[in-house]
Scaffold this motif. Sequence first.
Motif, PDB file in Angstrom:
ATOM      1  N   ASP A 121      16.694  23.787  60.966  1.00 33.21           N
ATOM      2  CA  ASP A 121      17.903  23.186  60.423  1.00 33.21           C
ATOM      3  C   ASP A 121      18.087  21.858  61.148  1.00 33.21           C
ATOM      4  OD1 ASP A 121      20.564  22.420  59.885  1.00 33.21           O
ATOM      5  OD2 ASP A 121      21.235  24.496  59.723  1.00 33.21           O
ATOM      6  N   LEU A 168      24.290  21.240  53.518  1.00 36.89           N
ATOM      7  CA  LEU A 168      24.266  20.088  54.417  1.00 36.89           C
ATOM      8  C   LEU A 168      25.192  19.030  53.829  1.00 36.89           C
ATOM      9  CD1 LEU A 168      22.958  18.701  56.930  1.00 36.89           C
ATOM     10  CD2 LEU A 168      21.283  17.710  55.346  1.00 36.89           C
ATOM     11  N   ARG A 228      20.522  20.131  61.647  1.00 39.13           N
ATOM     12  CA  ARG A 228      21.740  20.080  62.446  1.00 39.13           C
ATOM     13  C   ARG A 228      21.532  20.609  63.861  1.00 39.13           C
ATOM     14  NH1 ARG A 228      25.207  22.929  57.754  1.00 39.13           N
ATOM     15  NH2 ARG A 228      23.274  24.141  57.817  1.00 39.13           N
ATOM     16  N   GLU A 243      27.541  15.653  57.784  1.00 42.37           N
ATOM     17  CA  GLU A 243      26.566  16.260  58.701  1.00 42.37           C
ATOM     18  C   GLU A 243      25.242  15.515  58.655  1.00 42.37           C
ATOM     19  OE1 GLU A 243      27.779  20.966  58.862  1.00 42.37           O
ATOM     20  OE2 GLU A 243      26.878  20.189  57.018  1.00 42.37           O
TER      21      GLU A 243
END
Length: 237
Positions: free
Chosen positions: A96, A136, A98, A140
């Motif tokens: 991911d 997403l 993030r 972000e």
Amino acid sequence: MANSYFCFKHFRIEQSNCAMKVGTDGVLLGAWATVKSAKSCLDIGTGTGLLALMVAQRNSDAAVVAIELDGEAVIQAKENVEASPWSNRIEVVHSDVRSYCSDKTFDFIISNPPYFNASLKSADTHRTLARHTSALSYNELLSCVRNLLAPQGLFSLILPYDVCSEFIELAKSHHLYCSRLCKVMPLPNANPKRALMEFSFIDTDTILEELVIESGGRHCYSAEYKELTKEFYLDKL
């Protein structure tokens, strides 16, 4: 039903296990983005690996990291990379973005991000993940780009034209400024449907461009579209 593969001039995309297949958006972005001077590149949400492979083809010096959240897509992207001429320069990472950690920044970042912000979600959870901003958000995505982009780097993406102004304003809050914007029209005199955009940390005037995909009917492609994509499509358009 989409084909299980798509052949380009110099590589082949197997896509049977990927939610999002090869489409015009990805090819446009990969052909349009400014990749020539980049040494380190990041593809956020690589899917089949298409953009990573296009970047590697266009820039023989680029080392590419391709991040993907969906496990099945990761497997297929790795297979596509391994079968390509540039497998030694592309790393597919199951992560991911993030939570992705890197000990370096990238001088080029590219993404064909999820954008069906208000549409009904698909019963196919993989397709939902690939194409909805619940997976997403724009904020972000920009936060990740701000943290991973080198000071002189460029970030390229494609979005629906009707959200590009909103995205440009949001990017400013992350100190990212639109340096290049291309309005993409399906036909002459039609309203723009997509926006190809490029951002950097340098606040400068935006270079404005336009691109028409089809010049006179379905599959009658414009000269500029054929010129842009000529190094990729196997057959003449």
